[in-house]
Design a protein around this motif. Structure first.
Motif, PDB file in Angstrom:
ATOM      1  N   ILE A  70     -24.432-104.412 -49.666  1.00 37.13           N
ATOM      2  CA  ILE A  70     -25.490-105.249 -49.582  1.00 37.13           C
ATOM      3  C   ILE A  70     -26.845-104.427 -49.368  1.00 37.13           C
ATOM      4  O   ILE A  70     -27.660-104.604 -50.188  1.00 37.13           O
ATOM      5  N   PHE A  71     -26.639-103.557 -48.655  1.00 39.54           N
ATOM      6  CA  PHE A  71     -27.675-102.831 -48.162  1.00 39.54           C
ATOM      7  C   PHE A  71     -28.022-101.885 -49.298  1.00 39.54           C
ATOM      8  O   PHE A  71     -29.174-101.720 -49.796  1.00 39.54           O
ATOM      9  N   MET A  72     -26.851-101.003 -49.833  1.00 34.92           N
ATOM     10  CA  MET A  72     -27.221-100.060 -51.124  1.00 34.92           C
ATOM     11  C   MET A  72     -27.670-100.974 -52.088  1.00 34.92           C
ATOM     12  O   MET A  72     -28.614-100.233 -52.843  1.00 34.92           O
ATOM     13  N   ALA A  73     -27.347-101.942 -52.469  1.00 30.55           N
ATOM     14  CA  ALA A  73     -27.722-102.869 -53.657  1.00 30.55           C
ATOM     15  C   ALA A  73     -28.928-103.398 -53.397  1.00 30.55           C
ATOM     16  O   ALA A  73     -30.087-103.281 -54.386  1.00 30.55           O
ATOM     17  N   SER A  74     -29.541-103.690 -52.094  1.00 28.98           N
ATOM     18  CA  SER A  74     -30.781-104.069 -51.802  1.00 28.98           C
ATOM     19  C   SER A  74     -31.876-102.788 -52.140  1.00 28.98           C
ATOM     20  O   SER A  74     -33.097-103.221 -52.764  1.00 28.98           O
ATOM     21  N   ALA A  75     -31.458-101.805 -51.778  1.00 26.15           N
ATOM     22  CA  ALA A  75     -32.416-100.619 -51.873  1.00 26.15           C
ATOM     23  C   ALA A  75     -32.431-100.171 -53.299  1.00 26.15           C
ATOM     24  O   ALA A  75     -33.591 -99.831 -54.018  1.00 26.15           O
ATOM     25  N   SER A  76     -31.209-100.299 -54.120  1.00 24.19           N
ATOM     26  CA  SER A  76     -31.340 -99.972 -55.312  1.00 24.19           C
ATOM     27  C   SER A  76     -32.142-100.974 -56.248  1.00 24.19           C
ATOM     28  O   SER A  76     -33.060-100.532 -57.056  1.00 24.19           O
ATOM     29  N   MET A  77     -32.070-102.135 -56.045  1.00 24.71           N
ATOM     30  CA  MET A  77     -32.784-103.192 -56.657  1.00 24.71           C
ATOM     31  C   MET A  77     -34.186-103.232 -56.329  1.00 24.71           C
ATOM     32  O   MET A  77     -35.047-103.673 -57.180  1.00 24.71           O
ATOM     33  N   MET A  78     -34.486-103.009 -55.010  1.00 21.68           N
ATOM     34  CA  MET A  78     -35.938-103.064 -54.556  1.00 21.68           C
ATOM     35  C   MET A  78     -36.836-102.054 -55.637  1.00 21.68           C
ATOM     36  O   MET A  78     -37.686-102.016 -55.936  1.00 21.68           O
ATOM     37  N   THR A  79     -36.194-101.006 -55.453  1.00 22.38           N
ATOM     38  CA  THR A  79     -36.839 -99.643 -56.073  1.00 22.38           C
ATOM     39  C   THR A  79     -37.095 -99.819 -57.502  1.00 22.38           C
ATOM     40  O   THR A  79     -38.003 -99.604 -58.094  1.00 22.38           O
ATOM     41  N   ASP A  80     -36.007-100.562 -57.978  1.00 20.43           N
ATOM     42  CA  ASP A  80     -36.360-100.887 -59.596  1.00 20.43           C
ATOM     43  C   ASP A  80     -37.657-102.059 -59.450  1.00 20.43           C
ATOM     44  O   ASP A  80     -38.292-101.821 -60.278  1.00 20.43           O
ATOM     45  N   ALA A  81     -37.596-102.822 -58.667  1.00 16.46           N
ATOM     46  CA  ALA A  81     -38.358-103.894 -58.856  1.00 16.46           C
ATOM     47  C   ALA A  81     -39.728-103.745 -58.572  1.00 16.46           C
ATOM     48  O   ALA A  81     -40.476-104.257 -59.124  1.00 16.46           O
ATOM     49  N   ILE A  82     -39.986-102.571 -57.984  1.00 19.30           N
ATOM     50  CA  ILE A  82     -41.461-102.465 -57.503  1.00 19.30           C
ATOM     51  C   ILE A  82     -42.145-101.251 -58.175  1.00 19.30           C
ATOM     52  O   ILE A  82     -43.392-101.436 -58.250  1.00 19.30           O
ATOM     53  N   LYS A  83     -41.281-100.738 -58.814  1.00 20.18           N
ATOM     54  CA  LYS A  83     -42.105 -99.686 -59.829  1.00 20.18           C
ATOM     55  C   LYS A  83     -43.093-100.392 -60.878  1.00 20.18           C
ATOM     56  O   LYS A  83     -42.573-101.118 -61.536  1.00 20.18           O
ATOM     57  N   GLY A  84     -44.365 -99.868 -60.939  1.00 20.52           N
ATOM     58  CA  GLY A  84     -45.049-100.243 -61.664  1.00 20.52           C
ATOM     59  C   GLY A  84     -45.985-101.336 -61.379  1.00 20.52           C
ATOM     60  O   GLY A  84     -46.894-101.917 -62.025  1.00 20.52           O
ATOM     61  N   LYS A  85     -45.722-101.832 -59.795  1.00 20.00           N
ATOM     62  CA  LYS A  85     -46.179-102.942 -59.543  1.00 20.00           C
ATOM     63  C   LYS A  85     -47.258-102.666 -58.279  1.00 20.00           C
ATOM     64  O   LYS A  85     -47.332-101.583 -57.995  1.00 20.00           O
ATOM     65  N   LYS A  86     -48.417-103.668 -58.455  1.00 16.82           N
ATOM     66  CA  LYS A  86     -49.530-103.371 -57.374  1.00 16.82           C
ATOM     67  C   LYS A  86     -49.016-103.509 -55.866  1.00 16.82           C
ATOM     68  O   LYS A  86     -47.923-104.262 -55.811  1.00 16.82           O
TER      69      LYS A  86
END
Ligand code: ZN
Length: 141
Positions: free
Chosen positions: A66-82
């Motif tokens: 759960i932790f690894m997936a959360s970190a992985s998807m979070m870094t995907d999700a925030i790239k390019g965002k304000k």
């Protein structure tokens, strides 16, 4: 084991086995360390921010699926965002994993909706939140 099976959905398993953005970012200007003693999850987060926009986000660390997936998807999700958008996303993600209520958060939560099932497992909520908590601290520095 059915509940556990639901929790570890395919997307989560895939990200935990093949985490995205799993590297050191030498150009990072925000960094943070996070640790969850209840589970043993730990990470170092690397953020490259310019003019209020996150241009690069990577992490190193180890922990449960759960932790690894959360970190992985979070870094995907925030790239390019304000930064403002990211703080909003953090709030929504928090609501999602604590309430499991997708309806409240569905507008901009996107793929992160797979974590709704985590709300049924209070011990795992901390695992899912840790990368986000570390991110908030890193950005506030
Ligand atoms: Zn964990």
């Amino acid at each position: 084991m059915d509940d556990l099976h639901n929790l570890y959905q395919e997307v989560i398993i895939d990200h935990s086995h093949h985490p995205h953005n799993f590297c050191v970012c030498n150009e990072a200007n925000h960094m943070g360390d996070g640790y969850n003693p209840l589970c043993g999850d730990k990470l170092t987060l690397y953020i490259k921010e310019e003019n209020g926009v996150v241009e690069e986000a990577t992490f190193q660390g180890s922990g449960c699926a759960i932790f690894m997936a959360s970190a992985s998807m979070m870094t995907d999700a925030i790239k390019g965002k304000k930064i403002d958008e990211i703080k909003e996303l953090y709030k929504n993600f928090h609501v999602l994993v604590t309430s499991g209520d997708i309806n409240q958060t569905t507008k901009n939560i996107g793929k992160l909706a797979v974590f709704a099932g985590v709300s049924e497992f209070p011990v795992r909520v901390k695992c899912a939140i840790l990368p986000w908590h570390t991110l908030k601290e890193a950005l506030d520095k």
